[in-house]
Scaffold this active site. Sequence first.
Site: not given
Length: 287
Positions: A31, A61, A140
């Site tokens: 992402h 992911d 992230s």
Amino acid sequence: MSAAGRNGRSRIGGGSAVVFTEDGYLLTNAHVVDGASSGRAAFADGTRMEVDIVGADPLSDLAVIRGRMPTPAPATLGDAETPKVGQLVIAVGNPLGLAGPVTAGVVSGLGRSIPTSLGRTRRVIEDVIQTDAALNPGSSGGALADARGRIVGINTAVAGAGLGLAVPINATTRRIISALLADGRVRRAYLGLVSTPVPLPEGDALRTGRRRALRVVEVIEGSPAAAAGLRAGDLVLSAGGRPVSSAESLQKLLFADAIGVPFPIVVLRAGAVLDVVAVPQEMTETG
């Protein structure tokens, strides 16, 4: 990281990444690089460079990128199957645009899952690590490391105050990383069923030697599972010759080597044990 979209337009996004090979490959979240083909990276030692997106896998992911210049020394990938609840972990990343902060915490939980989707396909990221190490937007793609500095997870989500989640580095994710390095994508097999784990009644457990099974909740019309005769309500005991008791245990069997190959499935239906054979198709964004 700022990234150039596949249409050539620039977009601004922030995230983190971990160098994991000597020749400049980095691991991050899918992402973080969604829709991008290249970008720019800045490292803690002051190095800055352009990077290219090698491949991304939305269902795990995870994504791999590569620097166009020599990168700092790589980190060591560990094994997320070894951490224990209460173990010290360290989160490193780029939260809120602040380069290089390190936060410490503990493993708060193991075996968590995060739902993901690709087109009509619904899956979960398995065995996610829960930690109370502080994570914020921009974390992230950063590293979750153990006390010896080995990367055991890639930080992926902030689920609440004191609740961070990381994709584990285990046998399945190593397989995904290898596929991204080799092909830029992960080929998966598709059965076309939605299932949920359930305990078996005592009598069925004694008869089948299984304590848990997967209850088929839905069979997608026109799918390999439908062609094989699977029905909602079936209890899947084994698939591909291996016991299955969770969606994750079934997902582990559905990679490229299962595409187009007869795939035996043993189910319990109305008290009878049945053998069916499905032929998984290659998963697509619409399938």
